[in-house]
Write a protein that holds these residues in place. Sequence first.
Motif, PDB file in Angstrom:
ATOM      1  N   GLU A   1      19.497 -42.481  -9.557  1.00  0.00           N
ATOM      2  CA  GLU A   1      20.303 -43.706  -9.582  1.00  0.00           C
ATOM      3  C   GLU A   1      19.464 -44.901 -10.011  1.00  0.00           C
ATOM      4  N   ASN A   2      18.223 -44.931  -9.576  1.00  0.00           N
ATOM      5  CA  ASN A   2      17.300 -45.990  -9.972  1.00  0.00           C
ATOM      6  C   ASN A   2      17.112 -45.987 -11.487  1.00  0.00           C
ATOM      7  N   LEU A   3      16.919 -44.801 -12.045  1.00  0.00           N
ATOM      8  CA  LEU A   3      16.723 -44.688 -13.497  1.00  0.00           C
ATOM      9  C   LEU A   3      17.975 -45.100 -14.253  1.00  0.00           C
ATOM     10  N   LEU A   4      19.132 -44.646 -13.795  1.00  0.00           N
ATOM     11  CA  LEU A   4      20.384 -45.014 -14.465  1.00  0.00           C
ATOM     12  C   LEU A   4      20.581 -46.528 -14.473  1.00  0.00           C
ATOM     13  N   ASP A   5      20.258 -47.161 -13.366  1.00  0.00           N
ATOM     14  CA  ASP A   5      20.382 -48.622 -13.301  1.00  0.00           C
ATOM     15  C   ASP A   5      19.388 -49.291 -14.242  1.00  0.00           C
ATOM     16  N   PHE A   6      18.183 -48.757 -14.327  1.00  0.00           N
ATOM     17  CA  PHE A   6      17.172 -49.286 -15.255  1.00  0.00           C
ATOM     18  C   PHE A   6      17.661 -49.179 -16.698  1.00  0.00           C
ATOM     19  N   MET A   7      18.288 -48.053 -17.028  1.00  0.00           N
ATOM     20  CA  MET A   7      18.811 -47.869 -18.383  1.00  0.00           C
ATOM     21  C   MET A   7      19.911 -48.891 -18.676  1.00  0.00           C
TER      22      MET A   7
ATOM     23  N   TYR B   1      15.419 -37.503  -4.676  1.00  0.00           N
ATOM     24  CA  TYR B   1      15.658 -37.284  -6.103  1.00  0.00           C
ATOM     25  C   TYR B   1      16.941 -37.989  -6.548  1.00  0.00           C
ATOM     26  N   VAL B   2      17.992 -37.903  -5.748  1.00  0.00           N
ATOM     27  CA  VAL B   2      19.248 -38.577  -6.081  1.00  0.00           C
ATOM     28  C   VAL B   2      19.031 -40.080  -6.183  1.00  0.00           C
ATOM     29  N   SER B   3      18.271 -40.623  -5.262  1.00  0.00           N
ATOM     30  CA  SER B   3      17.969 -42.059  -5.286  1.00  0.00           C
ATOM     31  C   SER B   3      17.168 -42.422  -6.531  1.00  0.00           C
ATOM     32  N   LEU B   4      16.213 -41.573  -6.892  1.00  0.00           N
ATOM     33  CA  LEU B   4      15.398 -41.813  -8.080  1.00  0.00           C
ATOM     34  C   LEU B   4      16.256 -41.797  -9.341  1.00  0.00           C
TER      35      LEU B   4
ATOM     36  N   LYS C   1       7.248 -49.783 -13.742  1.00  0.00           N
ATOM     37  CA  LYS C   1       6.170 -49.464 -12.800  1.00  0.00           C
ATOM     38  C   LYS C   1       6.515 -49.969 -11.404  1.00  0.00           C
ATOM     39  N   LYS C   2       7.036 -51.184 -11.307  1.00  0.00           N
ATOM     40  CA  LYS C   2       7.396 -51.753 -10.012  1.00  0.00           C
ATOM     41  C   LYS C   2       8.535 -50.977  -9.357  1.00  0.00           C
ATOM     42  N   ARG C   3       9.434 -50.414 -10.190  1.00  0.00           N
ATOM     43  CA  ARG C   3      10.585 -49.685  -9.653  1.00  0.00           C
ATOM     44  C   ARG C   3      10.248 -48.231  -9.311  1.00  0.00           C
ATOM     45  N   GLY C   4       9.012 -47.818  -9.555  1.00  0.00           N
ATOM     46  CA  GLY C   4       8.632 -46.430  -9.281  1.00  0.00           C
ATOM     47  C   GLY C   4       9.084 -45.460 -10.341  1.00  0.00           C
ATOM     48  N   LEU C   5       9.471 -45.960 -11.508  1.00  0.00           N
ATOM     49  CA  LEU C   5       9.907 -45.110 -12.619  1.00  0.00           C
ATOM     50  C   LEU C   5       8.728 -44.911 -13.568  1.00  0.00           C
TER      51      LEU C   5
ATOM     52  N   LEU D   1       4.186 -17.872  -4.974  1.00  0.00           N
ATOM     53  CA  LEU D   1       4.467 -18.417  -3.656  1.00  0.00           C
ATOM     54  C   LEU D   1       3.293 -19.217  -3.120  1.00  0.00           C
ATOM     55  N   GLN D   2       2.079 -18.691  -3.370  1.00  0.00           N
ATOM     56  CA  GLN D   2       0.891 -19.418  -2.933  1.00  0.00           C
ATOM     57  C   GLN D   2       0.783 -20.755  -3.647  1.00  0.00           C
ATOM     58  N   ARG D   3       1.088 -20.743  -4.956  1.00  0.00           N
ATOM     59  CA  ARG D   3       0.995 -21.982  -5.729  1.00  0.00           C
ATOM     60  C   ARG D   3       2.051 -22.978  -5.254  1.00  0.00           C
ATOM     61  N   LEU D   4       3.275 -22.515  -5.047  1.00  0.00           N
ATOM     62  CA  LEU D   4       4.340 -23.416  -4.641  1.00  0.00           C
ATOM     63  C   LEU D   4       4.152 -23.930  -3.214  1.00  0.00           C
ATOM     64  N   SER D   5       3.488 -23.105  -2.378  1.00  0.00           N
ATOM     65  CA  SER D   5       3.318 -23.526  -0.995  1.00  0.00           C
ATOM     66  C   SER D   5       2.412 -24.738  -0.863  1.00  0.00           C
ATOM     67  N   THR D   6       1.602 -24.995  -1.897  1.00  0.00           N
ATOM     68  CA  THR D   6       0.702 -26.146  -1.859  1.00  0.00           C
ATOM     69  C   THR D   6       1.353 -27.393  -2.452  1.00  0.00           C
ATOM     70  N   MET D   7       2.550 -27.238  -3.021  1.00  0.00           N
ATOM     71  CA  MET D   7       3.214 -28.368  -3.649  1.00  0.00           C
ATOM     72  C   MET D   7       4.080 -29.107  -2.635  1.00  0.00           C
ATOM     73  N   THR D   8       4.355 -30.332  -2.922  1.00  0.00           N
ATOM     74  CA  THR D   8       5.265 -31.115  -2.095  1.00  0.00           C
ATOM     75  C   THR D   8       6.278 -31.805  -3.000  1.00  0.00           C
ATOM     76  N   PRO D   9       7.230 -31.026  -3.576  1.00  0.00           N
ATOM     77  CA  PRO D   9       8.211 -31.629  -4.475  1.00  0.00           C
ATOM     78  C   PRO D   9       9.066 -32.660  -3.761  1.00  0.00           C
ATOM     79  N   VAL D  10       9.614 -33.566  -4.529  1.00  0.00           N
ATOM     80  CA  VAL D  10      10.470 -34.606  -3.979  1.00  0.00           C
ATOM     81  C   VAL D  10      11.709 -33.965  -3.365  1.00  0.00           C
ATOM     82  N   HIS D  11      12.144 -34.468  -2.225  1.00  0.00           N
ATOM     83  CA  HIS D  11      13.320 -33.931  -1.555  1.00  0.00           C
ATOM     84  C   HIS D  11      14.584 -34.335  -2.312  1.00  0.00           C
ATOM     85  N   ASP D  12      15.666 -33.579  -2.071  1.00  0.00           N
ATOM     86  CA  ASP D  12      16.892 -33.780  -2.828  1.00  0.00           C
ATOM     87  C   ASP D  12      17.442 -35.197  -2.683  1.00  0.00           C
ATOM     88  N   ASP D  13      17.442 -35.738  -1.474  1.00  0.00           N
ATOM     89  CA  ASP D  13      17.996 -37.080  -1.288  1.00  0.00           C
ATOM     90  C   ASP D  13      17.149 -38.128  -2.002  1.00  0.00           C
TER      91      ASP D  13
END
Length: 490
Positions: free
Chosen positions: A44-50, A39-42, A88-92, A25-37
Amino acid sequence: MPLHNQRLFRRMLSCKRLPTVVMQLQRLSTMTPVHDDEYVSLKENLLDFMRTHIYPNEMEFARQNRAFHSTNQWTHPSLLVELMKVAKKRGLWNLFLPVDSAALVEGRAGRGLTNLQYADLCEIMGTSVHFEFAAQATNCTSPDTGNMETIARFGSAEQKEQWLKPLLAGKIRSCFAMTEPDVASSDATNISIGIVREGDEYVINGRKWWCTGAGSLHTKIMILMGKTNPEASTHKQQSMLLVPMDTPGIKLIRPLQVFGDEDAPKGHMEIAFENVRVPASSILLGEGRGFEIAQRRLGPGRIHHCMRAIGQAERALALMCKRAESRIAFGKPLAKIDTVLSEIAISRADIDGIRHLVREAAYLMDSRGNTDPHTRKTLSLVKALVPQTVQNVVDRAIQLHGGAGLSADTPLAQIWTAARLLRLADGPDEVHWRKVGQLELEYQRTSQLRQLGYYTPPRGEGEPLFRYTTDPISDEARARLAEFDAAMSD
């Protein structure tokens, strides 16, 4: 807090191992994972890149790679360079870097993904052919991913600045030197290349092979595992060093062929080390810590391969279904034949099964860490089961395609080769099955089910009795015996 982490916290709080949970819990509390929305956008970005850049360029990528077979000066093909700039420009970029490792490099890289989130994206990248085409374009390729995490976790500030920073930027590539041609390297205690301390330097002598990426001129740094103290206890003899590729004495012998293919311009090299001298500051974590680093490195490294391999299996199954519905044999489409339908169904079950196992392993890496026994067991299961399962799926697809499946007219032969290679990469299947068996026995020793025991009846007092052989028998039984004796006498 993202929904994924909310579920993660609830499951962890229900765990009985409270001290471990508090640390998690201490380790995870210091993290800032990407939010679900996000992540969904990311995704879709990858699928379009593919769709836009990877799938349409697969054959051109292969053509440009083949052009390097006639030279010993390997560089990135021009197509890859262009796609790296686009990604790189697309954030992938550096998507592989888990959120805790990203924190170690002060957030300069990655998108803050958990291993579980990355599993889906890595599978998508794995649908490309070559199976690391998309991974190379997004700086998520082996062995760089494992090497970058290793330096991020165990490197000094100076080592990170010199090597990790340009690796994360994609300016250089790296290789990993562990396997040796003269010993059974599946037993890592056999690793014996000599590393001798002389003053402020280490001197390396010996030979390595299957050093992926070492033939590329973009590869500037190598992580090498060798023996620094033969007299120490078994798992304290080896150390890891950072070895610059332009160090005098490094001799690239030959690119090793995989089923006749050099896999240029990345390749897998045999290397001789002839009095190679590096500063003592090149050591990672300290002398005798090589095994410790290796265990932490190989967990993430191989699971990334397995994530990609699931994408390869999906590619093969798609072709299998297309062939079944378009090919006529014995008066009807192959898809109307029961055995073909069964093979398709089994393949779907196989793929879904290994996907669930990979996701479980990724979740455990996020929640318990790589050194937790359950995580280690699940990782070993993934490493052993996924490549073999993918190979089986692809083999069915090849069989359904007939001669075309063996040819270069489909990607199936290439996908099969990659799966077969993976069954030896980072250790053979047998080593991983062995580890699973060991960890399972250890777990079962404390299992409540084990304590239930057997239904063996008591012995001595209270012991059941069928009869003594000298007990008298009834007239009815005696008559049956006489009747049988008479029948056998006729």
